[in-house]
Design a protein around this motif. Sequence first.
Motif, mmCIF file in Angstrom:
data_model
loop_
_atom_site.group_PDB
_atom_site.id
_atom_site.type_symbol
_atom_site.label_atom_id
_atom_site.label_comp_id
_atom_site.label_asym_id
_atom_site.label_seq_id
_atom_site.Cartn_x
_atom_site.Cartn_y
_atom_site.Cartn_z
ATOM 1 N N SER A 1 -1.926 8.216 8.989
ATOM 2 C CA SER A 1 -1.896 9.294 8.379
ATOM 3 C C SER A 1 -1.722 10.357 8.246
ATOM 4 O O SER A 1 -3.030 10.849 9.718
ATOM 5 C CB SER A 1 -3.170 8.898 7.410
ATOM 6 N N ASN B 1 -7.258 11.827 2.115
ATOM 7 C CA ASN B 1 -5.988 10.896 1.858
ATOM 8 C C ASN B 1 -6.432 9.647 0.675
ATOM 9 O O ASN B 1 -7.595 10.146 0.805
ATOM 10 C CB ASN B 1 -5.790 10.126 3.444
ATOM 11 N N ASN C 1 -5.739 6.098 -0.204
ATOM 12 C CA ASN C 1 -4.247 4.663 0.026
ATOM 13 C C ASN C 1 -4.286 4.118 -1.328
ATOM 14 O O ASN C 1 -5.804 3.571 -1.899
ATOM 15 C CB ASN C 1 -5.391 4.142 1.386
ATOM 16 N N THR D 1 -9.896 4.940 -2.291
ATOM 17 C CA THR D 1 -8.927 3.551 -1.909
ATOM 18 C C THR D 1 -9.426 3.480 -3.476
ATOM 19 O O THR D 1 -10.622 3.508 -4.010
ATOM 20 C CB THR D 1 -9.654 2.388 -0.889
ATOM 21 N N ARG E 1 -13.336 7.948 6.964
ATOM 22 C CA ARG E 1 -11.795 7.326 7.723
ATOM 23 C C ARG E 1 -12.661 7.506 9.373
ATOM 24 O O ARG E 1 -13.655 8.471 9.547
ATOM 25 C CB ARG E 1 -11.253 8.914 7.554
ATOM 26 N N TRP F 1 -4.150 0.396 -3.000
ATOM 27 C CA TRP F 1 -3.403 -1.413 -2.872
ATOM 28 C C TRP F 1 -3.306 -1.732 -4.452
ATOM 29 O O TRP F 1 -3.476 -1.606 -5.237
ATOM 30 C CB TRP F 1 -4.240 -1.439 -2.416
ATOM 31 N N VAL G 1 1.266 -1.264 0.307
ATOM 32 C CA VAL G 1 0.124 -0.065 -0.116
ATOM 33 C C VAL G 1 0.554 1.693 0.002
ATOM 34 O O VAL G 1 1.808 1.500 0.337
ATOM 35 C CB VAL G 1 -1.061 -0.230 1.107
ATOM 36 N N CYS G 2 0.528 2.001 -0.879
ATOM 37 C CA CYS G 2 1.148 2.916 -0.599
ATOM 38 C C CYS G 2 0.006 4.184 -0.492
ATOM 39 O O CYS G 2 -1.295 4.523 -1.496
ATOM 40 C CB CYS G 2 1.918 4.172 -2.375
ATOM 41 N N SER G 3 0.340 5.384 0.005
ATOM 42 C CA SER G 3 -0.853 6.261 0.773
ATOM 43 C C SER G 3 -0.329 7.837 0.377
ATOM 44 O O SER G 3 0.895 8.085 0.546
ATOM 45 C CB SER G 3 -0.984 6.700 2.387
ATOM 46 N N GLN H 1 -12.216 8.814 3.094
ATOM 47 C CA GLN H 1 -10.716 8.433 2.406
ATOM 48 C C GLN H 1 -11.065 7.942 1.040
ATOM 49 O O GLN H 1 -12.209 7.433 1.182
ATOM 50 C CB GLN H 1 -9.806 8.094 3.642
ATOM 51 N N ASP I 1 -7.545 6.027 12.424
ATOM 52 C CA ASP I 1 -7.155 6.075 10.522
ATOM 53 C C ASP I 1 -6.084 7.240 10.725
ATOM 54 O O ASP I 1 -4.424 7.200 10.332
ATOM 55 C CB ASP I 1 -8.220 6.667 9.704
#
Length: 468
Positions: free
Chosen positions: A105, A63, A65, A115, A96, A67, A49-51, A113, A101
Amino acid sequence: MASGAGIKRLPIEALGPGTINYFVVGIIIAKQNPRKIQSRVGSAEERGVCSFTIRDSPYDFINVNCWGSLHFIETEMENYNIGDVVEISNARVTHRKPDQDEKFSPTVTSPCQLTVSENQNSLKLYGGDDCSAFEPLLNHTTKPPTDFYTLADIHSNGSSMRGESVNLLAVVRDIGPIRTIKTKDGRSIICRDITIMDQTSSGLPVQLWNAATAHRADSWEPRNTVLFLVDMRVEWNAFKRGMVASDGLRTIITENPDTSEAMMLRAFARTAPVKPSAILEQLANTIPDPGSIRQVMTVQQVFDRTSINYAEAANTEDKQFTALIYCLVTHLDLDGTSRITATRCSRCQLPIDGICINLECPVGSGAEIAAPDTIFDVRMRLTDHTGSLENCRLIGTAAERVLNCTVNEFLAMKDDSRTALKWCLLMERCAARIMVLRPSSEQRRPLVSVLACSVANPVEVAAHIPIF
């Protein structure tokens, strides 16, 4: 523009759970390092995962996220960096959970948030004509512009703030190289050390563990780039003998924030002294009457007070202090080969070697022509029954008071006159009033400035000298 019929562009503030057929455009203001996620039992695929955090107005940021497979996250996410404008379409919008969370973050204004996943193909760089309109958002802070601690607050309250997350407003002072570190589990991570300063402190070490920020620091300019650092963790560092800040999963760093506080800080930083010796000299000039210094100490007590154990236990910054010591002057070379004077720019007072190179100074920039100043810059050794303070600095007007002559009068003296002047103090029992600057990561020993020094009355010495 986003492709697909019926898809409409929405602002971040309009997003809510269940929102469909939309795309949102924003500029990346923070990005976390990719993380490997423990796969489900029985799954051979490694996931990651990169946020990151995007913003589309001065008031709205959210934010995101991302995946996917570990390979996808570690390779594709390298294409997106702080300052990039991105387009996100039909990402899943969820509420969120602040208590959960926000541990991992940044704090954002949106209650939701986003995704996205590898197989959705819903993230790409934005190519619209209004792309440049997002760039000013990089200079808007994510917390109120006055919601920050000074660096003096961090140093002075370090014992009670260890492990806390704080906001800081500071200017970059030094930038170290990027270092690669091997972790215990065999991973390679990067780290970059910088030093920041403000009007209250000459420096606080900062460790940047975020790869995106560490690389972005290549564009920062010492004494010119101002940073608003949100949610930085502060800890005591025994090796550096003081507090150290580091970034984390919640950190957002705003470069050159568009605030009056940042503008004043930048103006201060351009001419502020940063070398320990220059800082000590500036501090010494704040004491108009050295005779007011009456706290008697021995040389050993001076060393004890500058030790790491004292600094760690102290509840105050105590980076500098004054003392009266009764001692012998065991080194004072006025008639030998030691340097006695220094040359300063007459306007900015920075040391020069021929010409002033400070572009913020009228002389250094070429706007004015002025002869440099020559001042005393003498080294002394002060010794008592507990030890010696080496390389004590006797400079400027303090030296003129102690030696009872101006620098021009001294330079006109013959050698025998200089020798006679030297022996007025050398090997005499004196009362020396000093200012001490504690060691730092740049200076491993205390710096001492002599503010006043005269032959002491033996009765006075007997009555006040500490004896162990």
